[in-house]
Design an enzyme around this catalytic site. Structure first.
Site, mmCIF file in Angstrom:
data_model
loop_
_atom_site.group_PDB
_atom_site.id
_atom_site.type_symbol
_atom_site.label_atom_id
_atom_site.label_comp_id
_atom_site.label_asym_id
_atom_site.label_seq_id
_atom_site.Cartn_x
_atom_site.Cartn_y
_atom_site.Cartn_z
ATOM 1 N N LYS A 81 0.841 -1.205 0.000
ATOM 2 C CA LYS A 81 0.000 0.000 0.000
ATOM 3 C C LYS A 81 0.869 1.244 0.000
ATOM 4 C CE LYS A 81 -0.421 -0.029 5.037
ATOM 5 N NZ LYS A 81 -1.318 -0.097 6.193
ATOM 6 N N HIS A 127 -7.582 -1.611 -14.828
ATOM 7 C CA HIS A 127 -7.563 -2.960 -14.250
ATOM 8 C C HIS A 127 -7.861 -3.973 -15.356
ATOM 9 C CE1 HIS A 127 -7.837 -6.020 -11.185
ATOM 10 N NE2 HIS A 127 -8.920 -6.471 -11.802
HETATM 11 C C1 GAR Z 1 -1.666 -3.823 -17.067
HETATM 12 O O1 GAR Z 1 -2.158 -5.011 -17.627
HETATM 13 C C2 GAR Z 1 -2.622 -3.266 -16.038
HETATM 14 O O2 GAR Z 1 -3.956 -3.456 -16.381
HETATM 15 C C3 GAR Z 1 -2.231 -4.069 -14.828
HETATM 16 O O3 GAR Z 1 -0.835 -4.122 -14.868
HETATM 17 C C4 GAR Z 1 -0.412 -4.077 -16.250
HETATM 18 C C5 GAR Z 1 0.605 -2.970 -16.380
HETATM 19 O O4 GAR Z 1 1.150 -2.957 -17.666
HETATM 20 N N1 GAR Z 1 -2.720 -3.464 -13.625
HETATM 21 C C6 GAR Z 1 -3.163 -4.161 -12.588
HETATM 22 O O5 GAR Z 1 -3.161 -5.364 -12.548
HETATM 23 C C7 GAR Z 1 -3.644 -3.304 -11.429
HETATM 24 N N2 GAR Z 1 -4.328 -4.111 -10.455
HETATM 25 P P1 GAR Z 1 2.011 -1.703 -18.168
HETATM 26 O O6 GAR Z 1 3.047 -1.412 -17.082
HETATM 27 O O7 GAR Z 1 2.658 -2.202 -19.425
HETATM 28 O O8 GAR Z 1 1.068 -0.564 -18.383
#
Ligand code: GAR
Length: 220
Positions: A81, A127
């Site tokens: 967090k 998300h």
């Molecule tokens: C993405 O798929 C996003 O939706 C996810 O992390 C990835 C980041 O990719 N977020 C979560 O899971 C949040 N709970 P990126 O760094 O290439 O944008």
């Protein structure tokens, strides 16, 4: 107020282009999609700063390559967090660069009321699932393991819960019989890269309203 429920205008028109501060933990492809939309002229905004809670996260390299101030900010002592002095450091960083909207783009940490109060109704998250299904980590894998036939992405306002805030944009993808977690995540990410610019475009238009859990755009 309508029916006792307040209608919130999160970004009144006339404030000019969105000044976005991005928080991330990883590769930063979603931040890149925001930068690409701005460069293409399809999103009237500026990314004014980027912070990561992981030293050396690729999102920082991407931001610096685009000439954007980017820093690793120590989230200690918390593991999952952002709270207390660490939260204050993030708020100070965002404010000092003039951010007025915060886009969580792969920020793998729960944000707390201090950040939300500093940017009321202006913290967004992406998300990788069709919320309210599959909140939490590795949502695409949760969908696959559950046997879902449809997966997708949600961009939402952040509230005090985890992945519970009012939904701005969702985009769906099919789950294929031969999907692996990686192939499904890749298909979802293609839609993520459309969904985040779309949500920010709506916010920047000044036409978004929040009433209870519902988010809608009023006519221009
Ligand atoms: C993405 O798929 C996003 O939706 C996810 O992390 C990835 C980041 O990719 N977020 C979560 O899971 C949040 N709970 P990126 O760094 O290439 O944008």
């Amino acid at each position: 107020m309508i029916g006792g429920m307040e209608t919130i205008n999160p970004f009144p028109r006339g404030e000019g282009p969105l000044r976005i501060g991005v928080l991330g933990s990883g590769s930063g492809t979603n931040m890149q999609s925001i930068l690409d939309a701005i460069a293409a002229g399809s999103l009237d905004a500026r990314v004014v700063c980027v912070a990561a809670d992981v030293p050396g996260a690729k999102i920082l390299d991407r931001a610096r390559a685009a000439g954007i101030p980017a820093e690793y900010l120590d989230p200690a002592p918390w593991k999952t967090k952002l709270e207390g002095p660490a939260e204050a450091r993030y708020v100070e960083f965002l404010k000092s660069h003039g951010a007025e909207v915060v886009a969580l783009a792969g920020f793998m940490r729960i944000v707390k009321p201090g950040l939300l109060a500093a940017f009321p109704h202006r913290v967004l998250n992406i998300h990788p699932a069709l919320l309210p299904a599959f909140p939490g980590v590795a949502a695409w894998k949760q969908a696959l393991d559950h046997g879902a036939k449809v997966a997708g992405v949600t961009v939402h306002f952040v509230d005090a819960g985890t992945d519970t805030g009012p939904i701005i944009v969702q985009r769906a993808v099919p789950v294929l019989d031969d999907d692996t977690p990686e192939s499904l995540h890749a298909r979802i990410q293609v839609e993520e890269h459309k969904a985040y610019p779309e949500a920010l475009r709506l916010l920047g238009s000044g036409r978004l309203r929040i009433r209870g859990r519902r988010v809608f755009a009023v006519p221009s």
